[in-house]
Design an enzyme around this catalytic site. Structure first.
Site, short mmCIF file in Angstrom:
data_model
loop_
_atom_site.label_atom_id
_atom_site.label_comp_id
_atom_site.label_asym_id
_atom_site.label_seq_id
_atom_site.Cartn_x
_atom_site.Cartn_y
_atom_site.Cartn_z
N ASP A 165 0.83 -1.21 0.00
CA ASP A 165 0.00 0.00 0.00
C ASP A 165 0.86 1.25 0.00
O ASP A 165 0.65 2.16 0.80
CB ASP A 165 -0.95 -0.03 1.21
CG ASP A 165 -1.80 -1.29 1.24
OD1 ASP A 165 -1.22 -2.36 1.49
OD2 ASP A 165 -3.00 -1.22 0.98
N ASP A 194 -1.59 -2.68 -3.94
CA ASP A 194 -1.91 -1.25 -3.89
C ASP A 194 -0.65 -0.44 -4.16
O ASP A 194 0.10 -0.09 -3.25
CB ASP A 194 -2.57 -0.84 -2.57
CG ASP A 194 -4.06 -1.21 -2.53
OD1 ASP A 194 -4.56 -1.79 -3.51
OD2 ASP A 194 -4.72 -0.91 -1.51
N TYR A 197 -2.10 4.28 -6.26
CA TYR A 197 -3.29 5.03 -5.83
C TYR A 197 -3.70 6.10 -6.84
O TYR A 197 -4.29 7.11 -6.48
CB TYR A 197 -3.10 5.63 -4.42
CG TYR A 197 -3.13 4.57 -3.34
CD1 TYR A 197 -2.03 3.74 -3.13
CD2 TYR A 197 -4.26 4.36 -2.57
CE1 TYR A 197 -2.07 2.74 -2.18
CE2 TYR A 197 -4.30 3.35 -1.61
CZ TYR A 197 -3.20 2.55 -1.42
OH TYR A 197 -3.24 1.56 -0.48
N ASN A 231 -6.78 -3.89 -4.43
CA ASN A 231 -8.01 -3.28 -4.94
C ASN A 231 -7.73 -1.99 -5.72
O ASN A 231 -8.46 -1.65 -6.64
CB ASN A 231 -9.00 -3.02 -3.80
CG ASN A 231 -8.40 -2.23 -2.67
OD1 ASN A 231 -7.35 -2.61 -2.13
ND2 ASN A 231 -9.03 -1.13 -2.29
N HIS A 232 -6.64 -1.29 -5.39
CA HIS A 232 -6.32 -0.07 -6.15
C HIS A 232 -5.72 -0.37 -7.52
O HIS A 232 -5.39 0.55 -8.26
CB HIS A 232 -5.40 0.85 -5.34
CG HIS A 232 -6.14 1.55 -4.23
ND1 HIS A 232 -6.82 2.74 -4.44
CD2 HIS A 232 -6.35 1.21 -2.95
CE1 HIS A 232 -7.39 3.10 -3.30
NE2 HIS A 232 -7.12 2.20 -2.37
N HIS A 316 -3.45 -9.55 -1.00
CA HIS A 316 -3.65 -8.15 -0.59
C HIS A 316 -4.49 -8.03 0.67
O HIS A 316 -4.14 -7.34 1.61
CB HIS A 316 -4.26 -7.33 -1.73
CG HIS A 316 -4.37 -5.88 -1.39
ND1 HIS A 316 -3.27 -5.11 -1.09
CD2 HIS A 316 -5.45 -5.07 -1.23
CE1 HIS A 316 -3.67 -3.89 -0.78
NE2 HIS A 316 -4.97 -3.84 -0.86
N HIS A 325 -11.09 -1.12 10.44
CA HIS A 325 -11.15 -0.93 8.99
C HIS A 325 -10.91 -2.27 8.29
O HIS A 325 -9.99 -2.98 8.64
CB HIS A 325 -10.06 0.07 8.60
CG HIS A 325 -10.43 0.88 7.40
ND1 HIS A 325 -11.54 1.70 7.38
CD2 HIS A 325 -9.86 0.98 6.19
CE1 HIS A 325 -11.61 2.27 6.20
NE2 HIS A 325 -10.62 1.86 5.46
N HIS A 326 -11.72 -2.58 7.31
CA HIS A 326 -11.62 -3.84 6.55
C HIS A 326 -11.81 -5.07 7.45
O HIS A 326 -11.36 -6.16 7.11
CB HIS A 326 -10.28 -3.95 5.82
CG HIS A 326 -10.02 -2.84 4.84
ND1 HIS A 326 -10.95 -2.47 3.90
CD2 HIS A 326 -8.95 -2.03 4.67
CE1 HIS A 326 -10.45 -1.48 3.18
NE2 HIS A 326 -9.25 -1.20 3.63
N HIS A 353 -3.49 -3.93 2.49
CA HIS A 353 -4.88 -3.45 2.52
C HIS A 353 -5.20 -2.60 3.75
O HIS A 353 -5.72 -1.51 3.61
CB HIS A 353 -5.83 -4.65 2.43
CG HIS A 353 -7.20 -4.29 1.95
ND1 HIS A 353 -7.44 -3.37 0.95
CD2 HIS A 353 -8.44 -4.75 2.34
CE1 HIS A 353 -8.74 -3.27 0.75
NE2 HIS A 353 -9.37 -4.09 1.57
N HIS A 355 -4.13 -0.17 6.47
CA HIS A 355 -2.99 0.75 6.51
C HIS A 355 -2.41 0.85 7.92
O HIS A 355 -2.54 1.86 8.61
CB HIS A 355 -3.38 2.12 5.95
CG HIS A 355 -3.86 2.04 4.54
ND1 HIS A 355 -4.56 3.03 3.92
CD2 HIS A 355 -3.72 1.05 3.62
CE1 HIS A 355 -4.85 2.67 2.69
NE2 HIS A 355 -4.35 1.47 2.48
FE LIG Z 1 -6.11 -2.02 -0.40
#
Ligand SMILES: [Fe+2]
Ligand SMILES: *[C@@H]1O[C@H](CO)[C@@H](O)[C@H](O)[C@H]1NC(C)=O
Ligand SMILES: *[C@@H]1O[C@H](CO)[C@@H](O)[C@H](O)[C@H]1NC(C)=O
Ligand SMILES: *[C@@H]1O[C@H](CO)[C@@H](O)[C@H](O)[C@H]1NC(C)=O
Ligand SMILES: *[C@@H]1O[C@H](CO)[C@@H](O)[C@H](O)[C@H]1NC(C)=O
Length: 465
Positions: A165, A194, A197, A231-232, A316, A325-326, A353, A355
């Protein structure tokens, strides 16, 4: 008096016992950080400088080019015209220069048109050898070098870096700088997804894919970065006519997927020194009967732990994550694959994923079968350690909110930017360290001694981790 002493002692005991219970869930770091959002470095930053000269190659990066590490894929972009498809390379101690041939691709994304993206595979390299290579022509020729790994073998020491990331903020630059200046030298970088971005910009402004390529060149042109898609990388935007997932990523970052029998560049495996690295795709179909499932089913039994004792999986989205988060996003992947990871004694699973940083205990949650109620992860010495290292430093910032209390599967967690190093010593021992950007380059903010799952008796490994 005696009575009061007794009750004081009792109170102390109660406190000790309850503290022990609370700390069962491992440690949440109390490190205080500056959590200001960091902006992307401006377009005119030194790290994004375009190399001088007409059509000069830029965004040079390398990755392993085959299954066995005798091959390297060199990629670069020429802005004005395709130019030569070939590059020159030679071993450090050789006068003989060889030419390797490649392909040039190009793509459009909304109103953006890419430069000429070159991918050139250098084959039949010797192990453990330094090679130089030249890309471009005339005054715009640029020279780089890389060192091939030793031949795979049970006790071949090798050091991998871990970054996820990353993005392209000032924090990203700090993470890369800390990785470069760490006295433990990473020889190959495992990147857990990632990248740029660019998709955080209007219409996923792909100019930011180019700036990212120029930013990482200072490292990625000299040591392989092993790619995982996040995902990015999806860049799925049918709302403005871009319905093909992973379009920019797949044009820019080539990997040797066919060498491991994969049918997609989004999942593949490589052997490198004493490690067997399996890259998976969290954002491709992975349910039963899917191509990724079928491939992994054949892949795991293939691993020869004498040749490559260390079995490492990259993906990821983490399967174990105790940040808010996530939270639980990786559950579907866990349900599909955790049992295989335990059966085949995977040593460590790295993900991004989230952060932040987190390291799990050796746990599994494979007893659970919907009706038996055994849905809590339990200690399992055949299970991998799960490490989340999505703390490269992108413009979305850190995630600091955690689930409380810290669940028992979580050994250590801290929301700071940083990088990791996996320092393999021999078939039984490897050291993992995590380094936060706020510390000196040599400081280890978290460490764990990894005892190889295949080569150590379970009894012995219970003593440590
Ligand atoms: Fe991600
Ligand atoms: C692409 O479109 C965006 C939004 O309309 C605009 O800001 C940008 O300048 C355009 N870029 C190019 C290369 O035309
Ligand atoms: C990025 O880091 C490098 C190496 O530390 C430094 O030379 C450069 O000035 C930094 N650039 C920015 C924009 O932070
Ligand atoms: C595993 O690798 C070792 C070392 O190269 C070799 O001797 C052995 O035959 C291999 N095992 C299998 C099952 O292929
Ligand atoms: C493996 O490496 C560790 C750490 O360097 C060392 O203590 C151990 O003796 C080594 N084991 C073997 C079998 O070489």
């Amino acid at each position: 008096m005696g009575v009061r002493w007794d009750s004081a002692l009792f109170l102390v005991l109660v406190l000790v016992v309850s503290f022990a219970e609370m700390s069962n869930g491992g440690r949440t770091s109390t490190f205080v950080r500056n959590d200001d959002l960091s902006l992307d470095m401006p377009l005119d930053s030194d790290v994004f400088k375009v190399p001088p000269g007409y059509n000069a190659p830029q965004q040079v990066h390398i990755t392993q080019g085959d299954y066995e590490a005798n091959s390297v894929i060199v990629s670069w972009v020429t802005p004005d015209e395709p130019g030569p498809r070939t590059l020159l390379y030679w071993a450090e101690n050789s006068e003989l220069k060889n030419r390797a041939d490649g392909v040039v691709v190009k793509y459009k994304y909304f109103n953006y048109t890419s430069g000429y993206i070159h991918h050139c595979t250098i084959k039949d390299l010797e192990f453990d050898t330094k090679y130089y290579y030249d890309v471009g022509t005339g005054k715009a020729t640029r020279q780089f070098w890389f060192i091939t790994p030793p031949k795979s073998g049970p006790d071949v020491p090798y050091t991998f870096g871990l970054i996820g990331d990353l993005g392209q903020t000032h924090d990203s630059n700090r993470t890369l700088t800390h990785y470069e200046l760490n006295p433990i030298k990473g020889q190959t970088l495992l990147f857990v997804g990632d990248l740029s971005y660019a998709d955080d910009y209007p219409f996923h402004d792909n100019v930011r894919w180019d700036t990212w390529g120029r930013f990482i060149e200072r490292n990625a042109a000299y040591q392989p970065w092993i790619w995982t898609a996040g995902n990015h990388e999806l860049d799925f935007a049918p709302q403005f006519g871009e319905p093909i997932p992973f379009k920019p990523y797949l044009h820019r970052y080539h990997v040797p997927y066919t060498a491991s029998g994969s049918t997609s560049p989004l999942w593949y495996s490589i052997k490198r020194a004493s490690a067997y690295i399996i890259v998976m795709s969290s954002y491709s179909a992975f349910g039963k009967y899917t191509p990724q499932y079928k491939w992994l089913e054949q892949e795991l039994p293939k691993v020869n732990r004498t040749e490559t004792p260390w079995l490492i999986v990259l993906m990821h989205c983490p399967m174990y994550n105790s940040y808010a988060h996530h939270y639980m996003e990786g559950e579907t992947m866990r349900v599909m694959y955790e049992a295989w990871f335990v059966e085949y004694k995977v040593d460590v699973v790295f993900a991004g994923h989230v952060h932040a940083y987190e390291r799990s205990e050796r746990v599994s949650n494979i007893a659970y079968n919907v009706v038996n109620g055994l849905c809590t992860p339990i200690g399992d010495q055949s299970a991998p350690i799960y490490i989340t290292i999505g703390d490269g430093g992108n413009l979305e910032g850190l995630v600091t909110e955690m689930t409380e209390p810290q669940p028992s599967y979580s050994a250590f967690r801290e929301a700071s930017f940083g990088h990791g190093l996996l320092d393999i010593k021999n078939r039984t021992r490897a050291y993992f360290s995590w380094h936060r950007n706020q510390d000196g380059y040599a400081v280890e903010a978290d460490t764990v001694l990894l005892i190889n799952r295949y080569w150590s008796s379970l009894e012995e490994s219970k003593a440590t981790t």
